[in-house]
Motif scaffolding. Structure first.
Motif, short mmCIF file in Angstrom:
data_model
loop_
_atom_site.label_atom_id
_atom_site.label_comp_id
_atom_site.label_asym_id
_atom_site.label_seq_id
_atom_site.Cartn_x
_atom_site.Cartn_y
_atom_site.Cartn_z
N GLU A 76 41.71 51.21 51.70
CA GLU A 76 42.85 50.74 50.66
C GLU A 76 44.25 50.70 51.32
O GLU A 76 44.72 51.62 52.13
N VAL A 77 44.85 49.79 51.17
CA VAL A 77 46.30 49.57 51.84
C VAL A 77 47.21 49.22 50.42
O VAL A 77 47.04 48.84 49.58
N PRO A 78 48.22 50.05 50.59
CA PRO A 78 49.60 49.79 49.36
C PRO A 78 49.96 48.49 49.21
O PRO A 78 50.19 47.71 50.27
N ILE A 79 50.46 48.11 48.29
CA ILE A 79 51.23 46.90 47.90
C ILE A 79 52.64 47.52 47.54
O ILE A 79 52.84 48.17 46.76
N THR A 80 53.63 46.99 48.06
CA THR A 80 54.98 47.19 47.94
C THR A 80 55.57 46.07 47.41
O THR A 80 55.50 44.72 47.82
N THR A 100 47.33 49.32 45.05
CA THR A 100 46.65 49.36 46.55
C THR A 100 45.49 48.21 46.24
O THR A 100 45.25 47.66 45.34
N ILE A 101 45.26 47.82 47.69
CA ILE A 101 44.27 46.69 47.54
C ILE A 101 43.16 47.06 48.70
O ILE A 101 43.72 47.71 49.73
N GLU A 102 41.92 46.97 48.25
CA GLU A 102 40.93 47.32 49.25
C GLU A 102 40.57 46.16 50.20
O GLU A 102 40.29 45.14 49.85
N ILE A 103 40.99 46.64 51.62
CA ILE A 103 40.53 45.50 52.56
C ILE A 103 39.23 45.73 53.70
O ILE A 103 38.89 47.15 53.61
N SER A 104 39.12 44.99 54.22
CA SER A 104 38.10 45.18 55.47
C SER A 104 38.26 44.53 56.71
O SER A 104 38.89 43.30 56.45
N SER A 130 52.97 36.48 36.11
CA SER A 130 52.56 37.46 36.74
C SER A 130 52.15 36.96 38.29
O SER A 130 51.95 35.61 38.39
N LEU A 131 51.72 37.79 38.93
CA LEU A 131 51.17 37.54 40.34
C LEU A 131 49.75 38.27 40.71
O LEU A 131 49.43 38.95 39.89
N HIS A 132 49.03 37.60 41.38
CA HIS A 132 47.93 37.95 41.62
C HIS A 132 47.55 38.19 43.10
O HIS A 132 48.20 38.00 43.83
N VAL A 133 46.09 38.67 43.63
CA VAL A 133 45.93 38.78 45.00
C VAL A 133 46.05 37.64 45.96
O VAL A 133 46.43 37.91 46.81
N SER A 134 45.88 36.44 45.27
CA SER A 134 45.85 35.29 45.85
C SER A 134 47.37 34.94 46.36
O SER A 134 47.62 34.20 47.15
N ASP A 135 48.45 35.65 45.61
CA ASP A 135 49.80 35.43 46.07
C ASP A 135 50.20 36.32 47.49
O ASP A 135 51.29 36.23 47.79
N LEU A 136 49.40 37.24 47.76
CA LEU A 136 49.71 38.11 48.70
C LEU A 136 49.43 37.28 50.20
O LEU A 136 48.58 36.42 50.26
N ASP A 137 50.22 37.34 51.29
CA ASP A 137 50.10 36.89 52.51
C ASP A 137 49.31 37.79 53.37
O ASP A 137 49.62 38.96 53.91
#
Length: 173
Positions: free
Chosen positions: A109-113, A133-137, A159-166
């Motif tokens: 898991e990596v934090p989202i700021t 946080t978001i779980e990544i591999s 709202s923002l979603h996971v798809s909005d992350l770079d």
């Protein structure tokens, strides 16, 4: 991502009494294990471990672990799997170190700021961050410290979603 180096001593005694004795000496009981590694009980200096945990990456830091057993030293690459802390004093009681391979993907898991001040907050709204946080591999060498999400353009009800992350191509969600 930067790696941190730490030296640990192999220990023979295990159990509650041995762990308490180590803690009185400013040492932290630990165990090192992994898929191709036999479990090894260790003792770590508390100041070394606290220095690693207090880095910006927190528990997602790569560790170059040197294990001394009195006769020789073995080097391994590891990550912190679990940290047990005292609920009152907030001191570290025990650490699990997990052996990793630099060519095999791991899940973590990596934090989202959040950055910026949303337009909606200026108008009287409240910013609610549901997921922190978001779980990544990914491969261990590609672990980001955090994902930044700009919330400046958010209005009330947006709202923002996971798809909005770079997210780089080599990282899987």
């Amino acid at each position: 991502m930067a790696t941190e180096a730490i030296t640990a001593q192999s220990r023979k005694q295990t159990g509650k009494g041995a762990a308490r004795t180590l803690r009185r000496q400013a040492l932290i009981p630990a165990v090192f294990y992994g898929p191709e590694v036999n479990p090894v009980p260790l003792s770590l200096h508390s100041r070394d471990l606290e220095r690693i945990v207090k880095t910006g990456a927190g528990e997602n830091v790569l560790i170059d672990l040197d294990i001394e057993n009195g006769e020789s030293t073995q080097s391994h690459r590891a990550m912190i799997k679990e940290i047990q802390t005292d609920p009152v004093k907030q001191t570290i009681l025990h650490v699990d170190l997990y052996a990793i391979s630099m060519d095999k993907k791991i899940q973590l898991e990596v934090p989202i700021t959040l950055t910026g001040t949303p337009i909606g907050v200026d108008e009287g709204g409240i910013l609610q961050q549901v997921g922190r946080t978001i779980e990544i591999s990914c491969l261990p060498g590609q672990i980001p410290d955090a994902f930044e999400l700009d919330v400046t353009d958010l209005d009330i009800g947006d709202s923002l979603h996971v798809s909005d992350l770079d997210i780089p191509e080599e990282i899987d969600i």
